[in-house]
Write an enzyme that holds these catalytic residues in place. Structure first.
Site, mmCIF file in Angstrom:
data_model
loop_
_atom_site.group_PDB
_atom_site.id
_atom_site.type_symbol
_atom_site.label_atom_id
_atom_site.label_comp_id
_atom_site.label_asym_id
_atom_site.label_seq_id
_atom_site.Cartn_x
_atom_site.Cartn_y
_atom_site.Cartn_z
ATOM 1 C CE LYS A 355 -0.446 -0.302 5.020
ATOM 2 N NZ LYS A 355 -1.312 -0.782 6.108
ATOM 3 N NE ARG A 449 -7.362 -0.186 10.589
ATOM 4 C CZ ARG A 449 -6.084 -0.301 10.197
ATOM 5 N NH1 ARG A 449 -5.272 0.752 10.258
ATOM 6 N NH2 ARG A 449 -5.623 -1.431 9.739
ATOM 7 C CE1 TYR A 581 10.682 32.088 0.983
ATOM 8 C CE2 TYR A 581 11.125 29.726 1.048
ATOM 9 C CZ TYR A 581 10.705 30.852 0.365
ATOM 10 O OH TYR A 581 10.308 30.730 -0.938
ATOM 11 C CG MET A 630 7.283 23.177 -2.256
ATOM 12 S SD MET A 630 6.116 23.995 -3.339
ATOM 13 C CE MET A 630 4.924 24.643 -2.176
#
Ligand SMILES: *Cc1c(COP(=O)(O)O)cnc(C)c1O
Length: 692
Positions: A355, A449, A581, A630
């Site tokens: 997954k 769950r 930044y 980023m």
């Protein structure tokens, strides 16, 4: 030399070496100055092939010879392609008349005149590897003796055969092969010189290079004057000259030049075809004088290669390593799969959990590799992941562990995916679609769950009676199998109890529970053997633990993923200057910062740089500086010499002696490796390191 002045010299030199090889095969100056041509093509250009061999030896040794299998495989494939490519010319020249002779050429001499290189480098690399086990000096000595033996069959032939014993030796050698410039006598020495990667002081290397080149020139002309050469590839001074040259190249080299590598390969492989075509075209139009002129052939070969290159390069795909990439070690993945399978009891198989794109490792690649390693069952989280695997041709059982809405049943059937039944209403709705759907029944034994409560026998019975569902298996999930405190152990035991109770009840009621499974990675690490048909293994397959907690069984697992990025540029900040930044980094002293091409959009936690995050460059730890952006981040490389653009920065994985583990990085960010790895972004390049 400082880092900024260095160029990708090693790769650039490949182009020169290929041009020299083309010159050897055309003798471009022969029509004007035979002596000049002799110097260019029989002396100077004789450094070209040793250079290729040294470069191969260097990279093989850098990998600790681990890439030898891959190197041999790649070279063999390339050679095979070349053999086919030159078959028409072989046929035209009547060189395929005798099969035994063609086979001998295939394995020793090469099927076309330049192709001797491939069998030589393949055999040479295997021999060099074996010799290297003896240590550098013994290995070089033995390879040196082999080279001397080869020398007597090459440019010293006429002298050597004056000794009767040598004469009969070379006679028997030349029964088997047509040159001593091959994988036995010639290639191992240069491969081992490259593998030694020796860097002499610059001035000494320059002096050594020029002096030995002068000596080699004198040697070449002397032997030519004597007329004793059988062939003219090998000189006494060639290895020394080559070693000095390689030292100079290594010293000035930094980074890579992929186009140069590709062009040199193209020129090397194709120049005989270009020469043959140019010759035959010229013979018909411009006359035999031009057709046979070496300069004409040489320049035609170069022009044709450049034209072909400019066409082919339009179809080039970007290198996955341009910016930031993950490396998947398929050897490690296959190894982990077999270790895990061996840790399971008889009759229990590994279900590989793929997954979230195989926890960020790339599900399709991983599935293909695991199938080759014998894994036949996979688990993913959702429909789209299952379809993606099937579209990629992955066969075997694929179980969707998560919820799929009932209206998607046609797609589940179409792609032969097995669906988890999340609870009774879900099972009813799936069955109501009126198809025969393969499912596994999730039992809730305490996770709360997905799953039908394990004690709700009425619900279980109703699900078994639904006509549309084919229940192939029953499973449950353990939320605290990673904890070894008494409470957690008791909770897990209670869950196991509920689970096997329900299974027995299903059997007693006359149904077959099919494949039963309850362990995931920590279940395998911490529980005794379970009477199950599958273990659903995720994180352990990738060779890491979720966190550093202790486990009961120690399994020899290897990390599969490395995460790397490039250095874009390096700048120097004066004391007191700030960077990034929020001006979050302030230089306490003169500081060199490298800009590394990976950021939080690639899946790194943004606050990693404030939590002591580091990268490895040239095998050294460099702290991150300021705030992560980023797409980029800054690292302090003040202490590390000659960091320059194009260098590799390692965020997860090994670089030289040091390594950054996914566990350490996850712990730094207060998370588990599962989260860290599965968030790695789709923008990253994928590099699969093949097995062997
Ligand atoms: C993700 C998952 C697994 C795999 O867990 P690991 O701890 O990574 O081995 C197994 N079963 C279920 C139901 C899961 O959701």
């Amino acid at each position: 030399m400082t880092g900024s002045k260095k160029a990708p010299l090693l790769d650039d030199c490949r182009v020169w070496a290929a041009v020299f090889v083309a010159a050897i095969h055309t003798s471009p100056l022969a029509a004007w100055t035979p002596a000049g041509d002799f110097f260019l093509t029989r002396v100077l250009a004789r450094l070209a092939v040793p250079f290729f061999l040294m470069a191969s030896g260097y990279f093989l040794a850098q990998s600790g010879w681990r890439t030898l299998g891959r190197f041999v495989k790649k070279s063999s494939l390339l050679y095979g392609g070349c053999v086919l490519l030159y078959l028409p010319l072989n046929l035209l020249a009547g060189q395929v008349d005798s099969l035994p002779d063609f086979l001998r050429r295939l394995f020793f001499d090469g099927t076309f005149y330049h192709l001797w290189y491939f069998p030589a480098v393949i055999l040479g690399a295997v021999l060099a590897r074996q010799l290297s086990r003896l240590g550098t000096v013994p290995a070089l000595s033995i390879a040196g003796l082999l080279y001397l033996a080869g020398l007597g069959g090459d440019s010293y032939y006429g002298l050597a055969v004056q000794i009767p014993a040598l004469d009969s030796f070379y006679q028997s050698v030349f029964q088997a092969v047509s040159h001593t410039r091959n994988g036995l006598f010639y290639a191992p020495l240069f491969l081992l010189i490259g593998a030694a990667g020796k860097r002499f002081p610059r001035r000494a290397a320059w002096r050594g290079f020029l002096l030995s080149l002068a000596a080699m020139t004198a040697e070449g002309f002397w032997l030519r004057g004597l007329g004793v050469q059988r062939h003219d590839s090998m000189y006494l001074f060639l290895p020394l000259c080559a070693a000095c040259l390689f030292s100079l190249i290594l010293d000035g080299s930094q980074g890579r030049n992929r186009p140069a590598r590709q062009f040199s390969l193209l020129l090397f492989v194709l120049h005989p075809w270009c020469i043959a075509l140019a010759r035959s075209a010229a013979a018909r139009t411009l006359g035999p004088e031009i057709a046979d002129n070496g300069l004409f052939q040489f320049s035609s070969a170069l022009v044709a290669a450049v034209l072909l290159w400019s066409v082919l390069s339009r179809f080039a795909r970007p290198d996955p390593k341009v910016r930031a990439w993950r490396e998947i070690d398929s050897e490690a993945l296959a190894h982990n799969a077999s270790v895990l399978q061996a840790a399971l009891p008889e009759g229990c198989r590994l279900m590989a959990v793929l997954k979230a794109d195989a926890y960020g490792h790339g599900a399709i690649q991983a599935a293909r590799c695991l199938r080759k390693a014998g894994v036949r069952a996979f688990a993913i989280a959702c429909l789209s992941e299952g379809i993606a695997l099937r579209r990629a041709g992955v066969r075997g059982t694929i179980l969707i562990l998560g919820y799929t809405p009932p209206e998607e049943v046609p797609l589940l059937c179409r792609w032969r995916l097995t669906q988890t039944v999340a609870d009774l209403p879900h099972g009813r709705a799936l069955a109501a679609q009126g198809r025969r759907l393969h499912v596994h029944l999730a039992l809730d034994t305490g996770m709360r769950r997905l799953g039908v409560p394990a004690g709700d026998r009425d619900a279980i019975a109703e699900l078994y009676r639904l006509p549309g569902l084919v229940i192939d298996g029953v499973f449950s999930h353990l939320p605290v199998s990673d904890c070894l405190d008494a409470d957690s152990i008791a909770y897990t035991e209670e869950q196991l109890h509920r689970f096997y109770d329900a299974i027995s009840w299903i059997r007693a009621a006359g149904w077959n529970p099919g494949s039963v499974h309850i362990q995931s990675s920590y279940g395998l690490w911490n529980l005794p053997e379970q009477p199950c048909q599958y273990a659903r293994i995720g994180i352990a397959l990738y060779g890491v633990q979720s966190s550093g907690v202790e486990v009961r069984r120690v399994l020899d697992l290897r990390p599969v993923l490395s995460l790397r990025a490039r250095v874009a540029c390096v700048r120097t900040l004066a004391e007191g200057e700030t960077a990034g930044y929020g001006r979050a980094f302030r230089a306490e002293r003169e500081t060199r910062l490298a800009v590394v091409t990976i950021g939080y959009a690639d899946g790194l936690p943004r606050d990693l740089s404030q939590r002591g995050g580091e990268v490895l460059i040239h095998g050294r730890r460099c702290p991150m500086a300021g705030r992560m952006c980023m797409d980029q981040l800054l690292v302090d490389v003040t202490g590390v010499e000659s960091v320059s653009p194009g260098d590799t920065a390692t965020l997860i994985g090994r670089d030289g002696e040091d390594a950054i583990t996914a566990e350490a990085l996850a712990a730094q960010c207060g998370t588990i490796t599962n989260e860290l790895l599965s968030r790695l972004g789709g923008r990253l390049g994928n590099v699969l390191i093949p097995r062997g």
